[in-house]
Write an enzyme that holds these catalytic residues in place. Sequence first.
Site, PDB file in Angstrom:
ATOM      1  N   ASP A 248       9.489 105.580 132.982  1.00 42.66           N
ATOM      2  CA  ASP A 248       9.912 106.226 134.235  1.00 42.66           C
ATOM      3  C   ASP A 248       9.557 105.322 135.408  1.00 42.66           C
ATOM      4  OD1 ASP A 248      10.692 108.429 132.787  1.00 42.66           O
ATOM      5  OD2 ASP A 248       8.683 109.286 132.856  1.00 42.66           O
TER       6      ASP A 248
ATOM      7  N   PHE B 230       9.660 102.239 136.185  1.00 43.98           N
ATOM      8  CA  PHE B 230       8.714 101.265 135.660  1.00 43.98           C
ATOM      9  C   PHE B 230       8.000 100.462 136.733  1.00 43.98           C
ATOM     10  CE2 PHE B 230       8.163  96.890 133.848  1.00 43.98           C
ATOM     11  CZ  PHE B 230       7.205  97.195 132.910  1.00 43.98           C
TER      12      PHE B 230
ATOM     13  N   ALA C 159      12.062 103.063 142.877  1.00 43.74           N
ATOM     14  CA  ALA C 159      11.399 104.069 143.702  1.00 43.74           C
ATOM     15  C   ALA C 159      10.920 105.192 142.807  1.00 43.74           C
ATOM     16  CB  ALA C 159      12.371 104.623 144.738  1.00 43.74           C
ATOM     17  N   ASN C 160       9.776 105.756 143.111  1.00 42.71           N
ATOM     18  CA  ASN C 160       9.294 106.828 142.246  1.00 42.71           C
ATOM     19  C   ASN C 160       9.988 108.143 142.590  1.00 42.71           C
ATOM     20  OD1 ASN C 160       8.029 107.550 144.586  1.00 42.71           O
ATOM     21  ND2 ASN C 160       5.980 107.678 143.710  1.00 42.71           N
ATOM     22  N   TYR C 161       9.667 109.163 141.821  1.00 40.45           N
ATOM     23  CA  TYR C 161      10.451 110.388 141.949  1.00 40.45           C
ATOM     24  C   TYR C 161      10.264 111.083 143.286  1.00 40.45           C
ATOM     25  CZ  TYR C 161      12.331 109.724 137.389  1.00 40.45           C
ATOM     26  OH  TYR C 161      13.032 109.215 136.346  1.00 40.45           O
ATOM     27  N   PRO C 162       9.039 111.149 143.815  1.00 44.79           N
ATOM     28  CA  PRO C 162       8.942 111.715 145.169  1.00 44.79           C
ATOM     29  C   PRO C 162       9.836 110.991 146.169  1.00 44.79           C
ATOM     30  CG  PRO C 162       6.766 111.506 144.225  1.00 44.79           C
ATOM     31  CD  PRO C 162       7.706 110.881 143.247  1.00 44.79           C
ATOM     32  N   ALA C 163       9.907 109.667 146.028  1.00 44.32           N
ATOM     33  CA  ALA C 163      10.765 108.921 146.949  1.00 44.32           C
ATOM     34  C   ALA C 163      12.231 109.229 146.684  1.00 44.32           C
ATOM     35  CB  ALA C 163      10.513 107.424 146.796  1.00 44.32           C
TER      36      ALA C 163
ATOM     37  N   GLU D 257      12.706  99.353 128.415  1.00 42.87           N
ATOM     38  CA  GLU D 257      13.688 100.243 127.828  1.00 42.87           C
ATOM     39  C   GLU D 257      14.051  99.711 126.448  1.00 42.87           C
ATOM     40  OE1 GLU D 257      17.161 100.246 130.215  1.00 42.87           O
ATOM     41  OE2 GLU D 257      18.218 101.699 128.993  1.00 42.87           O
TER      42      GLU D 257
END
Lengths: 1079, 210
Positions: free
Chosen positions: A388, A390, A424-428, A484
């Site tokens: 996720d 990465f 970008a991470n999920y909050p972003a 991946e």
Amino acid sequence: MSFESSRSEDKTKKKKRKTLASYSSKPHTKTLGMAWGSNSPSSSKSSTRKSPFANFGSYMEEKNRKLRDQFDADASSSSLGDLNGGKGLFHGVSIFIDGFTVPSSQELRGYMLKHGGRFENYFSRHRVTHIICSNLPDSKLRNLRAFSGGLPVVKPTWVLDSVAANRILNWVPYQPEQLLNETRKQQKLSAFFALKANSSSKDAEITLKDAETTLNFQVKLETESSLSKGNAVNDALLPEVGDSIESKSRSAEESACAGPPGHQTPCEVRIAESGSSDLEDEHSVREAFHSSPDRPSATVDSSCLNDKNMKERLDSRVLGRSNQQHSTLGDPNFVENYFKNSRLHFIGTWRSRYRKRFAHLNEVKHGNPKVNALPPSQGNTIIHVDMDCFFVSVILRSHLELLDKPVAVCHSDNPKGTAEISSANYPARDYGVRAGMFVRDAKARCPHLIIFPYNFEAYEEVADQFYNILHKHCKKVQAVSCDEALLDVTDLGGDDPEFVASKIRQEIFDATGCTASAGISGNPLMARLATRTAKPNGQCFIPFEKESKSIGAEVNWGVRLNDLKDSQDFLIKLCKEVSLRLQGCGMQGRTITLKVKKKRKGAMAPRKYMGCGDCENLSHSMTIPTATDDVDVLQRISKQLFGSFCIDVKEVRGIGLQISRLESATSARQGHEKKILRSWLASASENTGQLSRINCPAKEWSDGEVLLHEGQCGCNFTDHGKQHFCGNSGQLCIDGTASLHVNQSSGEAGLNKVLTLPPIRDLDVKVIESLPPEIISEMNEMYNGKLTDLMDKSKEKNDRKGSSLCTTSLQEFEESDSGARNEGKQPLHSSLVHQDNIPTKSEVKEIMVRGIQPASTSCSSYLHFTTKGAEQVDLMPTSLSQVDISVLQELPEELKADIIEVLPAHRTLDCCDDATVGFVKGIPHDIRRTNSSENSVAELDFDCKRNLWTGSPPKWVEKFKFSHCQILKILSELYYKSRSKGKLSSILQCAFSSFPLSLDLGGDNSDEALSSLSELLKQYIEIKIESDIEEIHICFCLLKRFSTKSMLLLQAYNIVIPHLQAYVGESYGGNLLLSCAHE
Amino acid sequence: MERRGDHQSLHNQTPRILIEFLEVAINSIVFLKGLYPPGAFERRRYMNIVVQRARHPQLSDYIHSAVAGLQPFIQKGLVERVAVIFYNKEHIPAERFVFKLSVNLSYGSKVEETGLEFALRSFLIKLSVAEPLTKALPHDCSWEITAYVRSLPEEGNKETQLWIPTDTKQWQQPPLITPIKSMSSEPLCVQLYLEHPSQSEPTVPVGNDE
């Protein structure tokens, strides 16, 4: 329309015309009113009858010629040509206007007239030289050449600016933006240099920069080749360089095999990589080129030298730029730095590293073409594992405090920069930040976005760990990328692939601290799709043979309905039938389609007695987020769908209800409700018919549902995210003596579930406290809130006395509670404290409150808030709705006042505003009157509710986000989605058109939601009343229309309407008419 | 309706655009109400959209001169509302189209003419489809343009004399308002709405003047 106005201009002018056979040779004036040929009506009539034109083509030819003549005539009268030395500014220019322009085509025509240009009403490739337009439709953009015939397409400002400059400007900068964007996408070199010349930023697109480097490198090679060979050559470097060239040529070959030309870029630059941090190195590279002519370096070389002319042109340009700090010229270590910072380079080189590292394993893989291709045969099982986000999560390992903050990885943190976000991470992502976005765009969407640079060592390390784990579990690994991979677990035999996947993911998390998602299915494609739905940090299993059939029932015979009630009754029965059929198949569906046969207009009586006859078939469907077989849901939706047909029920001749997008009932639960086992346990109680409640005396099972946190076997609660419940039998052990059994033999419909709660006295509070808050709250619910009592009591013992007012008051509260009521009844409050177990020493504690509302509403809510301070413990419930009113009434007056006073002090954080409202409204009137501090509460409340519309986004958006009223939440979400920012009408429009379903979720209409909503509306009226009564009108028409579907809206509407009319009366001297003009 | 080529001062620009717009809009309203046969209008292009303009010289002159006469008032910021009022036989208003104007005269920076025109365009577009909002007019009706001003200018030059004080009958009850379009684009804020008599309005005049 353009000819119309030219016609009107004709009015005053007499024109010379070439005589046509049937045209009267008289000056033929076309005035607007008097129709054609008022001079000689007969001749004009005859001319239309016997058309002089052989066909349309000749007509157009004649028309065009005439238009040109008229233009010439106009031009001769208004031209400034003479002033400019005989020829006008636009001499030789002939424009064609396409579509709407600012200034209008007539004004542009005027300019052409004045300045000696030409104006074409109809496009012709031969006569037109420039096409003027402001916007182009997509079809023309896509097929620009066919549309423009290769002619320049420019914006109208070109004409204006040319006039202003008194010379014809270069049209290139005046191309419509759409066109420029188009070329940018295609990455043509010319576009690149045009861009480059303008921008001085370092962060051009990476691929472009690659190209630049290559070219530049090439340039340097050339310039240096003029130097004598006798220059000092670092001999020691030679073999190394040779090696690198070898490796490079190998990879060049590889990429040639692989096909996509994009791969060539990293290969080409690889020469440079080993080559050229300074001049000497470059010499050595050159030497290497010279000294090893037999090596296949030519492949690379030629790819760089493909177009000699091009290169030479670029050559001068590249050298011409001298003021660019980050360019190859400004920075002697450019190449080195460049590759140090190149993500693509990292990914590009990663594969060869991987090859080297896992060479022995890969031999197996490569030797087996079956695996290599991973054919989609029936028996295969493929797991697709993907880390996720990465690039971000690797970095966040060392910044755990930022886990829930928006974070992205990028070269530079310059908020104006054009560096691209690589991950970008999920909050972003919730803010709309996406990979590939420029930093400035990302910052615009999420101003507090934190940006980290790459950390390639860490990436390498994690990628290696990742692959180690994969190879440990499975021999057939196909690497897709550094983060991946595809695993073929067909041969693994006994092991359940879902179990394997969850094990792998767990190990990855343990080893790397980063989460991965997995998709399992019969072929790589499906597995990838499964991963997509599983993300983030989840796994998804798509059964191999997916049946895409539907279940439904349809009645086409004997359907005669008299009124709406008949139709509703009929629908209810139909839904029952369909629900039974669904349950019979053990399926649930997400898409509900209602088909209606409606008597065709003027259709005869059906031949068959009571048959449907000649009918129109209408159908509407709706897809809901979770699969269902619930008859209530079906009824609600089918009623709604039926309503949306808007037909006379008397004309209905048949109704059918179909459920599609089926999922098996068990997998639906596993797949979609893995977070909460509510439904799972509910089904258990359905199936087994009884839940053992041993050791749980005096427990009220409120609705037969028990919440149990997900947990994979044992007490594995480390994972806060959605961990997949893997379907094996799990046992949740608490303090050894008693246990919660959760047994599920996977794949069986009739599940044997035994649920045993240990007696509360056997629970070890310390163990419970160390559990994640979700689990505690769910367990607390199982114990009907007693768990928190227990924890609070143990806290009391340990806590220093008088740590805070609220604690003491709570203690009193509790004492009186236990005094007044029997043990085992609903406790006064149900808050519980959770010591955050994230392994950081931060002082932030998360206090999780599970609100249990009075029995009248079944809605419960989570409220999160944080408090600073290491030792302070906050034990009060966040809202009075969590307090049993009847208990409160029993209390002495002083205590009541105390409690009520304490409550708002907790809610300094704005996310709790709603609770305040609910609290104020929620108190029965007798308490209100007795409570002296209530007024101040209301005032405080009032203050923080002022100015809901200030700020961007306005305050209410944040506020409603945390509301547990569905409608308010949706409004808040839609604020971001609706295009015209800040317009309530468009938000409402979106809400009502896209979420028709949620409107009748009746249960959540609390008073606080109502007052929030009406306050929002009132303030909006205040803002808009002076300037935009139209907007208000639209809003209230929408509200009125949808108030029929939702009690909340109806109430809010009724509350606000008097205010609205008062305001309108004040400003406009009348009443707003709210008949729905929109319907 | 021709654009004036000569360079006007910034101060005059906004009133000029507004006047021009009002003239077009009033033409459109009169066309919309179907008071005159459609043949009395011609299709013209204004701000790149199709509008209807009265062809009858007297009609178009009335509208033009009335609106042009507003210019000095608007320049002084005196005009609050401009209403196009349709009367029935008894000369009682049956329908009023009201333009509520507010011009920010102190607006300093250069007026973005294109933006302003763009906003005004939307009025004309909306107006052309506003027919369902209106009510059918009774048979023998008349109409007039009325302006509501904050105060009357003292000095009577030729243009201001076109306007005379009116004693138009008012409704007894507050009317029902149906907004048609609102726009706010600095320095101009224009709202157009319809006023109809409320249901409780007495149909026969109470007769306070004759």
